[in-house]
Scaffold this motif. Structure first.
Motif, short mmCIF file in Angstrom:
data_model
loop_
_atom_site.label_atom_id
_atom_site.label_comp_id
_atom_site.label_asym_id
_atom_site.label_seq_id
_atom_site.Cartn_x
_atom_site.Cartn_y
_atom_site.Cartn_z
N THR A 1 34.69 39.33 44.37
CA THR A 1 36.16 39.79 43.96
C THR A 1 36.88 40.04 45.43
OG1 THR A 1 35.36 42.07 43.74
CG2 THR A 1 35.15 40.70 42.01
N GLY B 1 44.99 39.83 46.99
CA GLY B 1 44.50 40.93 46.03
C GLY B 1 45.82 41.32 45.45
N TYR C 1 48.77 40.17 45.49
CA TYR C 1 49.57 39.02 44.78
C TYR C 1 48.64 38.08 43.78
CZ TYR C 1 53.48 40.60 47.44
OH TYR C 1 54.30 41.30 47.86
N ASN C 2 47.36 38.56 43.77
CA ASN C 2 46.57 37.82 43.00
C ASN C 2 46.50 36.20 43.21
OD1 ASN C 2 44.56 36.85 41.04
ND2 ASN C 2 45.88 37.28 39.33
N THR D 1 38.40 36.12 43.78
CA THR D 1 39.55 36.39 42.90
C THR D 1 39.46 37.76 42.50
OG1 THR D 1 37.86 35.66 41.17
CG2 THR D 1 39.42 34.01 41.73
N LEU D 2 40.37 38.12 41.20
CA LEU D 2 40.40 39.44 40.72
C LEU D 2 38.99 39.48 39.91
CD1 LEU D 2 43.67 39.77 38.81
CD2 LEU D 2 42.84 41.16 40.81
N ASP E 1 36.68 39.88 37.18
CA ASP E 1 36.61 39.25 35.90
C ASP E 1 35.90 39.69 35.11
OD1 ASP E 1 36.54 37.61 33.79
OD2 ASP E 1 36.05 35.95 34.73
#
Ligand code: ASP
Ligand code: MG
Length: 411
Positions: free
Chosen positions: A196, A220, A222-223, A241-242, A244
């Motif tokens: 993450t 992070g 702006y994803n 990534t974010l 999850d």
């Protein structure tokens, strides 16, 4: 059809041959139908060479003029890569940061991106061109050339991906992904499939130098899905990534980070009264020294001990300041130690598991490694130990948290 931003670092464009290889790779993506924006660094060593040239003229280079000089490294590689693409029949065009109009503030040598004009790039993409953009640089509202700080091309890549709402920002480098820890210390460290943003930030700030920290913050915020990949070896790399929450099989710990960058300072026998922490750390921050970990002991005779860590480069300064404070407060003594190391376990899985810290302490105890300081956050536990035990500690923790790669069996 996807829009992909690909960033190639200095070693990936370090020779003419490598630039040709990068062009081959970009060509393959282009032929698969994706829209491609490429961000490149200067050839490896070039930025250092330019800074060195500047210092020969002026030991403390004028910041504006330094940016005029160091931004040229990337200007060379964008032209070379665009030519290597054109030569292969791939329409391509290169732009400096200023030509795109990557607008930054005016903080020369460490500028921040304010906005990106995507017009020009969008038009080129629509007309079928690969767009090659110089990393690490921009322009302020007065038209001055600015640069984004060392490693800033990562940030250019991510910022462009955010502005263009790209499907992915791929960072090509000389490692094939983000590892559970430094493979030089633990040979059976594993490449992570996924990590993450939050974890990556902790890993990066704790000394895993795969990406510029700012680029991860940016991604992070702006994803922007970020992928770290090897420039010249095939493989999926590591996706950042974010968090999850849906994916259940989250490991408790994703990685072990460490660094030898800090030093420890202690002041003993200070009166335990309101305001001590401020009296001790106020002068340190006034000297522009950043403090990381802080521990204050309970007192039994109305005096207490106070320990904190600073960057090793600031050690001597911090000790001088602390000695003056000790005199002023009639403390017993001020002392320090540079032979320390910080080891951290990092993982978002920690949030849903109790006992993670004690498992860490148990693993260190088994190796008879003394813990000098501890700090925790939601997704991290850090300890300070004697430097000579660093590698042992990292290996023990890597095993204790089941991060070791399975042994390879051959037939
Ligand atoms: N060329 C710049 C540097 O070496 C920027 C980068 O490579 O990311 O810091
Ligand atoms: Mg870099």
């Amino acid at each position: 059809m996807a829009l992909i931003v690909q960033k190639f670092g200095g070693t990936s464009v370090g020779t003419v041959e490598r630039i040709e290889q990068v062009a081959e790779k970009v060509k393959r993506f282009r032929e698969a139908g994706d829209d491609i924006v490429v961000v490149v660094s200067a050839m490896s060593g070039e930025t250092n060479r330019l800074i060195d040239l500047a210092k020969q003229i002026m030991p403390q280079p004028n910041p504006r003029e330094l940016d005029v000089m160091v931004s040229t490294g990337e200007q060379v590689t964008i032209g070379m890569l665009a030519m290597a693409l054109i030569k292969r029949g791939v329409p391509a065009v290169s732009y400096t940061g200023g030509q795109v109009r990557i607008l930054t503030d005016s903080a020369f040598n460490k500028a921040r991106i304010l906005s990106i004009d995507d017009q020009r790039i969008r038009t080129d993409l629509k007309e079928g061109r690969v767009v090659v953009v110089a990393g690490f640089q921009g322009v302020d509202d007065q038209g001055n050339i600015t640069t984004l700080g060392r490693g800033g091309s990562d940030t250019t890549g991510v910022a462009l991906a955010a502005a263009l709402k790209a499907d992915e920002c791929q960072i090509y480098t000389d490692v094939d992904g983000v590892y559970t820890t430094d493979p030089r210390v633990v040979p059976h460290a594993r490449r992570l499939e996924k990590i993450t943003f939050e974890e990556m930030l902790e890993m990066a700030s704790l000394g895993s130098k795969v990406l510029q920290i700012r680029s991860v913050e940016f991604a992070g915020k702006y994803n922007v899905p970020l992928r770290v990949l090897h420039s010249f070896k095939e493989g999926p790399g590591t996706l950042i990534t974010l968090d999850d929450e849906e994916s259940m099989e989250q490991p408790i710990i994703s990685g072990i980070a460490f660094n030898r960058d800090e030093a420890k300072l202690t002041i003993r026998g200070v009166p335990d009264t309101p305001g001590v922490a401020f009296k001790i750390l106020g002068p340190i921050s006034a000297a522009n020294i950043e403090v990381d970990m802080i521990v204050q002991n309970v007192s039994n005779d109305n005096t207490t001990d106070f320990t904190f860590t600073v960057h090793r480069n600031d050690y001597q300064n911090a000790l001088d300041v602390l000695k003056q404070t000790a005199d002023a407060m009639s403390a017993r003594e001020a002392s320090g130690d540079t032979k320390i190391a910080k080891v951290s376990i990092v993982g978002v899985g920690m949030r849903s598991h109790a006992g993670v810290a004690s498992r860490m302490f148990e693993a260190l105890a088994k190796e008879s490694i003394n813990i000098q300081m501890i700090s925790t956050s939601e997704i991290k536990v850090s300890v300070v130990i004697e430097e000579k035990y660093l590698e042992l500690a990292v290996r023990a923790l890597h095993t204790a948290f089941e991060l070791d790669a399975p042994a390879r069996v051959s037939e």
